[in-house]
Design a protein around this motif. Structure first.
Motif, PDB file in Angstrom:
ATOM      1  N   MET A  41      -9.045  -3.052   8.538  1.00 49.32           N
ATOM      2  CA  MET A  41      -9.054  -1.644   8.189  1.00 49.32           C
ATOM      3  C   MET A  41     -10.511  -0.845   7.688  1.00 49.32           C
ATOM      4  O   MET A  41     -10.813   0.499   7.917  1.00 49.32           O
ATOM      5  N   LYS A  42     -11.560  -1.988   8.221  1.00 49.30           N
ATOM      6  CA  LYS A  42     -12.967  -1.048   8.044  1.00 49.30           C
ATOM      7  C   LYS A  42     -13.191  -1.628   9.310  1.00 49.30           C
ATOM      8  O   LYS A  42     -14.589  -1.637  10.024  1.00 49.30           O
ATOM      9  N   ALA A  43     -13.044  -2.322  10.587  1.00 48.86           N
ATOM     10  CA  ALA A  43     -12.937  -2.232  11.860  1.00 48.86           C
ATOM     11  C   ALA A  43     -13.581  -0.845  12.611  1.00 48.86           C
ATOM     12  O   ALA A  43     -12.402  -0.186  12.374  1.00 48.86           O
TER      13      ALA A  43
ATOM     14  N   SER B  71       1.066  -1.363  -0.176  1.00 47.07           N
ATOM     15  CA  SER B  71       0.181  -0.060  -0.398  1.00 47.07           C
ATOM     16  C   SER B  71       0.946   1.336  -0.315  1.00 47.07           C
ATOM     17  O   SER B  71       2.003   1.305   0.230  1.00 47.07           O
ATOM     18  N   ARG B  72      -0.097   2.833   0.259  1.00 47.66           N
ATOM     19  CA  ARG B  72       1.187   3.669  -0.217  1.00 47.66           C
ATOM     20  C   ARG B  72       1.479   3.811   1.831  1.00 47.66           C
ATOM     21  O   ARG B  72       2.121   5.062   1.559  1.00 47.66           O
ATOM     22  N   GLY B  73       1.282   2.479   2.791  1.00 45.65           N
ATOM     23  CA  GLY B  73       1.745   3.402   3.763  1.00 45.65           C
ATOM     24  C   GLY B  73       3.738   2.643   3.585  1.00 45.65           C
ATOM     25  O   GLY B  73       3.793   3.294   4.455  1.00 45.65           O
ATOM     26  N   GLN B  74       3.871   2.528   2.030  1.00 47.21           N
ATOM     27  CA  GLN B  74       5.661   2.348   2.374  1.00 47.21           C
ATOM     28  C   GLN B  74       5.789   3.952   2.347  1.00 47.21           C
ATOM     29  O   GLN B  74       6.962   4.279   2.818  1.00 47.21           O
TER      30      GLN B  74
ATOM     31  N   VAL C  93      -4.776   2.867   4.520  1.00 42.45           N
ATOM     32  CA  VAL C  93      -3.826   3.193   5.246  1.00 42.45           C
ATOM     33  C   VAL C  93      -2.630   3.654   4.357  1.00 42.45           C
ATOM     34  O   VAL C  93      -2.952   4.081   2.670  1.00 42.45           O
ATOM     35  N   PRO C  94      -1.416   4.522   4.622  1.00 47.08           N
ATOM     36  CA  PRO C  94      -1.519   4.718   6.352  1.00 47.08           C
ATOM     37  C   PRO C  94      -2.264   5.347   6.999  1.00 47.08           C
ATOM     38  O   PRO C  94      -2.794   6.056   6.169  1.00 47.08           O
TER      39      PRO C  94
ATOM     40  N   ILE D  48       0.080  -3.975  11.743  1.00 45.43           N
ATOM     41  CA  ILE D  48       0.007  -4.158  10.048  1.00 45.43           C
ATOM     42  C   ILE D  48      -1.890  -4.472   9.748  1.00 45.43           C
ATOM     43  O   ILE D  48      -2.459  -5.278  10.913  1.00 45.43           O
ATOM     44  N   LEU D  49      -2.442  -3.637   8.759  1.00 45.55           N
ATOM     45  CA  LEU D  49      -3.931  -3.912   8.684  1.00 45.55           C
ATOM     46  C   LEU D  49      -4.053  -4.540   7.166  1.00 45.55           C
ATOM     47  O   LEU D  49      -3.697  -4.666   6.565  1.00 45.55           O
ATOM     48  N   ASP D  50      -5.093  -6.075   7.042  1.00 43.94           N
ATOM     49  CA  ASP D  50      -5.705  -5.817   6.675  1.00 43.94           C
ATOM     50  C   ASP D  50      -6.839  -5.907   5.900  1.00 43.94           C
ATOM     51  O   ASP D  50      -7.855  -5.130   5.830  1.00 43.94           O
ATOM     52  N   PHE D  51      -6.684  -5.284   3.836  1.00 44.40           N
ATOM     53  CA  PHE D  51      -7.405  -4.531   3.027  1.00 44.40           C
ATOM     54  C   PHE D  51      -9.221  -5.897   3.324  1.00 44.40           C
ATOM     55  O   PHE D  51      -9.242  -6.494   3.756  1.00 44.40           O
ATOM     56  N   GLY D  52     -10.144  -5.051   4.092  1.00 43.57           N
ATOM     57  CA  GLY D  52     -11.539  -5.127   4.168  1.00 43.57           C
ATOM     58  C   GLY D  52     -11.180  -5.911   5.377  1.00 43.57           C
ATOM     59  O   GLY D  52     -12.613  -5.598   5.117  1.00 43.57           O
TER      60      GLY D  52
END
Length: 216
Positions: A46-48, A19-22, A60-61, A39-43
Protein backbone atom coordinates in the motif's frame (compact mmCIF):
# COMPACT_ATOMS: atom_id res chain seq x y z
CA UNK A 1 -19.96 -13.60 -9.95
CA UNK A 2 -18.69 -10.42 -11.65
CA UNK A 3 -15.10 -10.77 -10.41
CA UNK A 4 -12.72 -12.01 -13.09
CA UNK A 5 -9.03 -12.77 -13.46
CA UNK A 6 -9.07 -11.65 -17.10
CA UNK A 7 -5.98 -9.45 -17.56
CA UNK A 8 -7.73 -7.28 -20.14
CA UNK A 9 -10.51 -6.16 -17.78
CA UNK A 10 -10.31 -2.37 -17.42
CA UNK A 11 -12.11 -2.21 -14.05
CA UNK A 12 -9.75 -2.92 -11.16
CA UNK A 13 -10.27 -2.93 -7.39
CA UNK A 14 -7.25 -2.37 -5.15
CA UNK A 15 -8.20 -3.64 -1.74
CA UNK A 16 -7.56 -5.67 1.39
CA UNK A 17 -10.24 -7.94 2.88
CA UNK A 18 -9.89 -6.33 6.34
CA UNK A 19 -10.54 -2.80 5.16
CA UNK A 20 -13.09 -0.36 3.80
CA UNK A 21 -12.39 -2.10 0.52
CA UNK A 22 -15.31 -4.34 1.48
CA UNK A 23 -17.61 -1.41 0.70
CA UNK A 24 -16.17 -0.93 -2.78
CA UNK A 25 -16.37 -4.65 -3.50
CA UNK A 26 -20.03 -4.74 -2.46
CA UNK A 27 -20.69 -1.82 -4.78
CA UNK A 28 -18.87 -3.53 -7.64
CA UNK A 29 -20.90 -6.68 -7.10
CA UNK A 30 -24.09 -4.60 -7.20
CA UNK A 31 -23.13 -3.19 -10.61
CA UNK A 32 -22.78 -6.66 -12.10
CA UNK A 33 -19.73 -5.47 -14.07
CA UNK A 34 -16.67 -7.75 -14.38
CA UNK A 35 -13.67 -6.48 -12.42
CA UNK A 36 -10.21 -7.58 -11.38
CA UNK A 37 -8.84 -7.37 -7.87
CA UNK A 38 -5.38 -6.50 -6.59
CA UNK A 39 -4.84 -7.41 -2.95
CA UNK A 40 -2.43 -5.10 -1.13
CA UNK A 41 -0.85 -5.38 2.31
CA UNK A 42 -0.84 -2.65 4.94
CA UNK A 43 2.51 -0.95 5.35
CA UNK A 44 4.17 -2.63 2.36
CA UNK A 45 2.46 -2.73 -1.05
CA UNK A 46 0.00 0.00 0.00
CA UNK A 47 3.01 2.27 0.47
CA UNK A 48 4.87 1.19 -2.67
CA UNK A 49 5.60 3.93 -5.23
CA UNK A 50 3.44 2.39 -7.98
CA UNK A 51 0.39 2.31 -5.73
CA UNK A 52 1.07 5.74 -4.23
CA UNK A 53 0.97 7.07 -7.78
CA UNK A 54 -2.69 5.99 -7.82
CA UNK A 55 -3.58 6.85 -4.23
CA UNK A 56 -1.07 9.11 -2.46
CA UNK A 57 -2.83 8.37 0.85
CA UNK A 58 -1.52 4.83 0.70
CA UNK A 59 -4.89 3.43 1.68
CA UNK A 60 -7.53 1.21 0.12
CA UNK A 61 -9.85 1.00 -1.64
CA UNK A 62 -8.97 2.48 -5.00
CA UNK A 63 -10.91 1.72 -8.16
CA UNK A 64 -9.34 2.17 -11.59
CA UNK A 65 -11.73 2.20 -14.54
CA UNK A 66 -9.82 2.60 -17.77
CA UNK A 67 -7.95 5.87 -17.19
CA UNK A 68 -10.21 6.98 -14.36
CA UNK A 69 -8.88 6.64 -10.80
CA UNK A 70 -11.33 6.92 -7.91
CA UNK A 71 -10.53 6.84 -4.20
CA UNK A 72 -12.73 7.39 -1.11
CA UNK A 73 -15.64 5.02 -0.61
CA UNK A 74 -18.43 7.55 -1.08
CA UNK A 75 -16.86 8.76 -4.32
CA UNK A 76 -16.37 5.18 -5.52
CA UNK A 77 -20.03 4.39 -4.84
CA UNK A 78 -21.24 7.51 -6.64
CA UNK A 79 -18.87 6.99 -9.57
CA UNK A 80 -19.81 3.34 -10.11
CA UNK A 81 -23.52 4.12 -9.91
CA UNK A 82 -23.06 6.61 -12.74
CA UNK A 83 -20.62 4.46 -14.73
CA UNK A 84 -23.04 1.52 -14.79
CA UNK A 85 -26.53 3.09 -14.95
CA UNK A 86 -28.22 -0.14 -16.00
CA UNK A 87 -27.75 -1.42 -12.44
CA UNK A 88 -30.17 1.24 -11.18
CA UNK A 89 -28.01 2.25 -8.22
CA UNK A 90 -28.77 5.98 -8.41
CA UNK A 91 -32.03 7.87 -8.89
CA UNK A 92 -32.57 10.00 -11.95
CA UNK A 93 -30.47 13.22 -11.76
CA UNK A 94 -33.51 15.39 -11.01
CA UNK A 95 -34.41 13.15 -8.05
CA UNK A 96 -31.03 12.93 -6.32
CA UNK A 97 -31.46 15.38 -3.44
CA UNK A 98 -31.96 12.72 -0.76
CA UNK A 99 -29.44 10.43 -2.46
CA UNK A 100 -26.67 13.02 -2.26
CA UNK A 101 -27.71 14.15 1.19
CA UNK A 102 -27.38 10.76 2.83
CA UNK A 103 -24.38 9.61 0.81
CA UNK A 104 -22.39 12.58 2.07
CA UNK A 105 -23.98 12.58 5.51
CA UNK A 106 -22.38 9.17 5.96
CA UNK A 107 -19.04 10.34 4.52
CA UNK A 108 -19.03 13.40 6.79
CA UNK A 109 -20.97 13.44 10.07
CA UNK A 110 -21.31 9.67 10.49
CA UNK A 111 -17.68 8.81 9.70
CA UNK A 112 -16.27 11.68 11.78
CA UNK A 113 -18.52 11.26 14.82
CA UNK A 114 -18.06 7.50 15.01
CA UNK A 115 -14.28 7.71 14.65
CA UNK A 116 -13.99 10.48 17.24
CA UNK A 117 -16.05 8.42 19.65
CA UNK A 118 -13.92 5.34 18.98
CA UNK A 119 -10.72 7.34 19.60
CA UNK A 120 -12.09 8.86 22.79
CA UNK A 121 -12.28 12.39 21.40
CA UNK A 122 -14.76 14.33 23.51
CA UNK A 123 -16.51 17.33 22.01
CA UNK A 124 -17.73 19.66 24.73
CA UNK A 125 -21.19 21.13 24.40
CA UNK A 126 -19.79 24.61 23.79
CA UNK A 127 -17.60 23.19 20.99
CA UNK A 128 -20.41 21.45 19.09
CA UNK A 129 -21.22 24.54 17.00
CA UNK A 130 -17.66 24.36 15.60
CA UNK A 131 -17.83 20.66 14.77
CA UNK A 132 -19.51 19.66 11.54
CA UNK A 133 -21.40 16.76 13.09
CA UNK A 134 -22.38 18.54 16.31
CA UNK A 135 -22.51 15.44 18.48
CA UNK A 136 -22.51 11.68 18.00
CA UNK A 137 -25.96 11.45 19.59
CA UNK A 138 -27.41 14.03 17.19
CA UNK A 139 -25.99 12.18 14.21
CA UNK A 140 -27.45 8.85 15.30
CA UNK A 141 -30.82 10.39 16.15
CA UNK A 142 -30.96 12.06 12.73
CA UNK A 143 -30.19 8.82 10.94
CA UNK A 144 -32.66 6.78 13.00
CA UNK A 145 -35.41 9.32 12.36
CA UNK A 146 -34.81 9.17 8.61
CA UNK A 147 -35.02 5.37 8.62
CA UNK A 148 -38.27 5.52 10.59
CA UNK A 149 -39.93 7.28 7.66
CA UNK A 150 -38.65 5.25 4.71
CA UNK A 151 -37.10 1.82 4.14
CA UNK A 152 -34.48 3.41 1.86
CA UNK A 153 -32.64 6.69 2.29
CA UNK A 154 -31.84 7.73 -1.28
CA UNK A 155 -35.37 7.46 -2.63
CA UNK A 156 -38.12 4.86 -3.06
CA UNK A 157 -35.63 2.11 -4.01
CA UNK A 158 -32.25 0.84 -2.84
CA UNK A 159 -29.35 2.97 -4.06
CA UNK A 160 -25.63 3.48 -3.62
CA UNK A 161 -26.46 5.84 -0.75
CA UNK A 162 -28.08 2.96 1.14
CA UNK A 163 -25.06 0.77 0.44
CA UNK A 164 -22.64 3.32 1.88
CA UNK A 165 -24.75 4.31 4.88
CA UNK A 166 -25.65 0.69 5.52
CA UNK A 167 -22.05 -0.50 5.33
CA UNK A 168 -21.12 1.95 8.07
CA UNK A 169 -24.02 0.84 10.26
CA UNK A 170 -23.35 -2.88 9.71
CA UNK A 171 -19.65 -2.48 10.47
CA UNK A 172 -20.25 -0.14 13.42
CA UNK A 173 -22.83 -2.34 15.13
CA UNK A 174 -20.66 -5.42 14.58
CA UNK A 175 -17.67 -3.86 16.30
CA UNK A 176 -19.54 -1.78 18.87
CA UNK A 177 -18.64 1.67 17.52
CA UNK A 178 -22.30 2.35 16.72
CA UNK A 179 -24.98 1.55 19.25
CA UNK A 180 -27.69 -0.83 18.15
CA UNK A 181 -31.16 0.57 17.52
CA UNK A 182 -34.20 -1.17 16.11
CA UNK A 183 -34.22 1.08 13.03
CA UNK A 184 -30.55 0.33 12.36
CA UNK A 185 -30.93 -3.41 12.84
CA UNK A 186 -33.98 -3.59 10.56
CA UNK A 187 -32.13 -1.63 7.89
CA UNK A 188 -29.05 -3.85 8.20
CA UNK A 189 -31.21 -6.96 7.93
CA UNK A 190 -32.62 -5.78 4.60
CA UNK A 191 -29.19 -4.94 3.26
CA UNK A 192 -27.40 -8.11 4.33
CA UNK A 193 -29.88 -10.27 2.41
CA UNK A 194 -28.97 -8.69 -0.90
CA UNK A 195 -27.26 -11.18 -3.25
CA UNK A 196 -24.46 -8.72 -4.04
CA UNK A 197 -23.72 -8.19 -0.36
CA UNK A 198 -23.58 -11.93 0.24
CA UNK A 199 -21.32 -12.46 -2.78
CA UNK A 200 -18.94 -9.68 -1.76
CA UNK A 201 -18.85 -10.88 1.85
CA UNK A 202 -18.05 -14.43 0.76
CA UNK A 203 -15.10 -13.23 -1.34
CA UNK A 204 -13.60 -11.10 1.42
CA UNK A 205 -14.20 -13.75 4.08
CA UNK A 206 -12.35 -16.33 2.00
CA UNK A 207 -9.50 -13.90 1.34
CA UNK A 208 -9.30 -13.04 5.02
CA UNK A 209 -9.06 -16.71 5.95
CA UNK A 210 -6.23 -17.18 3.43
CA UNK A 211 -4.33 -14.23 4.88
CA UNK A 212 -4.79 -15.49 8.43
CA UNK A 213 -3.14 -18.77 7.46
CA UNK A 214 -0.04 -17.14 6.01
CA UNK A 215 3.17 -17.54 8.02
CA UNK A 216 3.95 -14.52 10.16
Amino acid sequence: MPMTDAPGCDLVLYTHPWSRGQIARWMLEETGAPYRQVILDFGTTMKAPDYLALNPMGKVPTVVHGRQVVTECAAICAYLADAFPAAGLAPAPAQRAAYYRWLFFAAGPVEASVMDRFLGVTVKEEQQRSVGYGSYERVMDTLADALAHSPWLGGPAFSAADLYVGAQLIWGMQFGTIGKRAAFEDYAARLTQRPAYLAAKAIDTALGEQLAQRPA
